[in-house]
Each structure stands twice: as structure tokens, then as C-alpha cells.
Design a protein around this motif. Sequence first.
Motif, PDB file in Angstrom:
ATOM      1  N   ALA A 133       0.854  -1.244   0.176  1.00 44.11           N
ATOM      2  CA  ALA A 133       0.044  -0.030  -0.343  1.00 44.11           C
ATOM      3  C   ALA A 133       0.865   0.769   0.342  1.00 44.11           C
ATOM      4  O   ALA A 133       0.532   2.515  -0.548  1.00 44.11           O
ATOM      5  N   ALA A 134       1.723   1.023   0.717  1.00 45.19           N
ATOM      6  CA  ALA A 134       3.130   3.106   0.764  1.00 45.19           C
ATOM      7  C   ALA A 134       4.185   2.137   1.270  1.00 45.19           C
ATOM      8  O   ALA A 134       4.494   1.179   2.045  1.00 45.19           O
ATOM      9  N   LEU A 135       4.998   3.087   0.948  1.00 40.88           N
ATOM     10  CA  LEU A 135       6.582   2.840   0.813  1.00 40.88           C
ATOM     11  C   LEU A 135       7.195   4.777   1.177  1.00 40.88           C
ATOM     12  O   LEU A 135       6.483   5.186   0.931  1.00 40.88           O
ATOM     13  N   ARG A 136       8.325   4.826   2.454  1.00 40.40           N
ATOM     14  CA  ARG A 136       8.712   5.767   2.437  1.00 40.40           C
ATOM     15  C   ARG A 136      10.201   5.117   2.012  1.00 40.40           C
ATOM     16  O   ARG A 136      10.298   4.739   3.585  1.00 40.40           O
ATOM     17  N   LEU A 137      11.290   6.267   2.335  1.00 38.11           N
ATOM     18  CA  LEU A 137      12.412   5.780   2.274  1.00 38.11           C
ATOM     19  C   LEU A 137      12.980   7.579   2.685  1.00 38.11           C
ATOM     20  O   LEU A 137      12.308   8.686   1.847  1.00 38.11           O
ATOM     21  N   PRO A 138      13.543   7.536   3.263  1.00 39.92           N
ATOM     22  CA  PRO A 138      14.025   8.558   4.490  1.00 39.92           C
ATOM     23  C   PRO A 138      15.058   9.757   3.365  1.00 39.92           C
ATOM     24  O   PRO A 138      15.509   8.813   2.387  1.00 39.92           O
ATOM     25  N   ALA A 139      15.251  11.049   2.951  1.00 38.09           N
ATOM     26  CA  ALA A 139      15.182  11.369   2.827  1.00 38.09           C
ATOM     27  C   ALA A 139      17.285  11.292   2.570  1.00 38.09           C
ATOM     28  O   ALA A 139      18.403  10.575   3.655  1.00 38.09           O
ATOM     29  N   HIS A 140      17.924  10.820   1.142  1.00 37.86           N
ATOM     30  CA  HIS A 140      18.830  10.496   0.743  1.00 37.86           C
ATOM     31  C   HIS A 140      19.341  10.944  -0.670  1.00 37.86           C
ATOM     32  O   HIS A 140      18.591  11.426  -1.511  1.00 37.86           O
ATOM     33  N   SER A 141      20.557  11.788  -0.588  1.00 44.32           N
ATOM     34  CA  SER A 141      20.801  12.716  -1.717  1.00 44.32           C
ATOM     35  C   SER A 141      20.588  11.282  -3.266  1.00 44.32           C
ATOM     36  O   SER A 141      20.456  11.919  -4.876  1.00 44.32           O
ATOM     37  N   ALA A 142      21.193  10.597  -2.609  1.00 42.52           N
ATOM     38  CA  ALA A 142      21.347   9.382  -4.145  1.00 42.52           C
ATOM     39  C   ALA A 142      19.952   9.530  -4.006  1.00 42.52           C
ATOM     40  O   ALA A 142      19.444   8.629  -5.976  1.00 42.52           O
ATOM     41  N   LEU A 143      18.514   9.488  -3.759  1.00 43.71           N
ATOM     42  CA  LEU A 143      17.443   8.793  -4.086  1.00 43.71           C
ATOM     43  C   LEU A 143      16.781   9.649  -5.048  1.00 43.71           C
ATOM     44  O   LEU A 143      15.871   9.008  -5.511  1.00 43.71           O
ATOM     45  N   SER A 144      16.317  11.056  -4.409  1.00 43.75           N
ATOM     46  CA  SER A 144      16.112  12.031  -5.123  1.00 43.75           C
ATOM     47  C   SER A 144      16.590  13.628  -5.161  1.00 43.75           C
ATOM     48  O   SER A 144      17.719  13.608  -4.848  1.00 43.75           O
ATOM     49  N   GLU A 145      16.517  14.259  -6.706  1.00 42.44           N
ATOM     50  CA  GLU A 145      16.797  15.631  -7.008  1.00 42.44           C
ATOM     51  C   GLU A 145      17.318  16.265  -5.679  1.00 42.44           C
ATOM     52  O   GLU A 145      18.832  16.954  -5.431  1.00 42.44           O
ATOM     53  N   ASP A 146      16.700  16.713  -4.913  1.00 34.66           N
ATOM     54  CA  ASP A 146      16.080  17.088  -3.642  1.00 34.66           C
ATOM     55  C   ASP A 146      16.858  16.712  -2.890  1.00 34.66           C
ATOM     56  O   ASP A 146      16.825  17.450  -1.907  1.00 34.66           O
ATOM     57  N   GLY A 147      17.637  15.687  -2.756  1.00 31.76           N
ATOM     58  CA  GLY A 147      16.518  14.494  -0.977  1.00 31.76           C
ATOM     59  C   GLY A 147      16.428  14.877  -0.367  1.00 31.76           C
ATOM     60  O   GLY A 147      16.182  14.707   0.676  1.00 31.76           O
ATOM     61  N   ALA A 148      15.077  15.146  -0.930  1.00 29.06           N
ATOM     62  CA  ALA A 148      13.491  14.704  -0.066  1.00 29.06           C
ATOM     63  C   ALA A 148      13.233  13.025   0.140  1.00 29.06           C
ATOM     64  O   ALA A 148      13.919  12.353  -0.641  1.00 29.06           O
ATOM     65  N   PRO A 149      12.549  12.823   1.187  1.00 30.93           N
ATOM     66  CA  PRO A 149      11.958  11.535   1.314  1.00 30.93           C
ATOM     67  C   PRO A 149      11.636  11.322   0.332  1.00 30.93           C
ATOM     68  O   PRO A 149      10.248  12.022  -0.409  1.00 30.93           O
ATOM     69  N   ILE A 150      11.098  10.213  -0.161  1.00 31.12           N
ATOM     70  CA  ILE A 150      10.462   9.696  -1.042  1.00 31.12           C
ATOM     71  C   ILE A 150       9.391   8.608  -0.562  1.00 31.12           C
ATOM     72  O   ILE A 150       8.974   8.048   0.508  1.00 31.12           O
ATOM     73  N   GLU A 151       7.835   9.049  -0.724  1.00 33.84           N
ATOM     74  CA  GLU A 151       7.119   8.771   0.188  1.00 33.84           C
ATOM     75  C   GLU A 151       5.832   8.502  -1.222  1.00 33.84           C
ATOM     76  O   GLU A 151       5.288   9.282  -1.846  1.00 33.84           O
ATOM     77  N   VAL A 152       5.175   7.157  -1.225  1.00 29.31           N
ATOM     78  CA  VAL A 152       4.106   6.711  -2.036  1.00 29.31           C
ATOM     79  C   VAL A 152       3.898   5.877  -1.778  1.00 29.31           C
ATOM     80  O   VAL A 152       3.656   5.481  -0.599  1.00 29.31           O
ATOM     81  N   LEU A 153       1.807   6.489  -2.633  1.00 28.28           N
ATOM     82  CA  LEU A 153       1.150   5.796  -1.615  1.00 28.28           C
ATOM     83  C   LEU A 153       0.080   4.690  -3.390  1.00 28.28           C
ATOM     84  O   LEU A 153       0.086   5.551  -3.815  1.00 28.28           O
TER      85      LEU A 153
END
Length: 210
Positions: A133-153
Motif C-alpha cells: 500500500a505505501a512505501l517511504r524511504l528517508p531523505a538521501h541525496s542518491a535517491l531524489s534530486e532534492d534529497g527529500a524523502p520518497i513517499e509513495v501511496l
Amino acid sequence: MVAKHSAAAAAAGELLRQRQAQKYYVALSSRKPSKKMGRVIGDMERSRRGSWKLLRSTNNPATTCFISKALVSAASGAPTTPPLRAFLLKPLTGRTHQIRVALKALGSPILGDPMYASAAETASQDRTYLHAAALRLPAHSALSEDGAPIEVLCPPSSGTAFCNAVFEDAWHNWFGGIELRTDCVWFDDSPVVSNPAQEMGFSIAGSASV
């Protein structure tokens, strides 16, 4: 979750190993659990025909937090026919078949599960009623351009027992109204429900770029 480059794969893998990835699942069962919410904790070992079983020991345990609710008609308030129970689950570890075994141990095997449910609970079903149903990865520079957490529903989009107004009402109670419940956070280090009397919510960030 699919990494688009090696740096993202390495970062995501490390977060998974450190148990910093927050994962949530929904499931349905036709049986009432032995308890409505809490944790299922125990070692797991292989059983017959590729299945697994939960043990009473806790040397290297699998841990699953969960809450559940009976599905009822919004119009009448009566239980569904046949009676179904919805589960929201947060595995704190990542064992093979962990959620399926946890619900089996609670006396509520997943509806349509060919390995852990009875033949009657699988014969007429159009899918196994377990959904990421949902996934969150904490803030990390290698995972998103702005370094923000990735939160998907991701609400379920298949299965007649998922795709109806009764389950959608349960989904909304768990995940809906996020703009009104920004003071409550799903994605922290606490169990699914830190205060059983408080309904929890979460916020959703932009699209994932892993």
C-alpha cells in the motif's frame, strides 16, 4: 521499487538493511483475528511444501505490527456478506512470507492465499488479497534530486473485494484526509499505532525518482 542507477540501488539497499525503509500493506481475511491490533513476533522456519511457520521462540524474530477492522456497509452499518476483515500491516523485518505467516498465526489467513488459507477461502477468489500500500524511504541525496524523502501511496486496482465502496471506506479511514491530519505521521520509528485511541495519518511527497 526499481533503482534507475547504481548509486540509488546501493543507497536503497543500505536503507533496507538498516531497516529504515517504511513499508505498509493491506490485506483481507474472512476470519476474525485472535487480537484486533498489536504485534506478531516470533522466529520463522520452513514447513511443508515450501511454506513457513511461526515459532514461539524469539532468537531472530520476524516482527509485524498491525491494526484491523471489520468491513461494514456504509449504508446499513452491517457486516459484509460474507464477513470480511481488513488489515493494515507494517513489517519491521523482511522475512520470506512474513505477513502471510503472521496473519495465519493470528487465525486470519489472507483471503485467496493458495498456501496458507483453506481451499474454501481460495477457490472462488480472483486474487490473493495482500497488497503493497505505501512505501517511504528517508531523505538521501542518491535517491531524489532534492534529497527529500520518497513517499509513495498506491491503492489496490484489482480484485473485486478491494475495488468496492466498502473497502475504499476502510482505506480512506487509514490513508485518507491527509491534508487535515498533518500533525499525525505514519512514517516514523513507532509501531503502526503508537496510541491505539488515536487515528494516524501521513503526508505524501512528490513522485518517486529511485
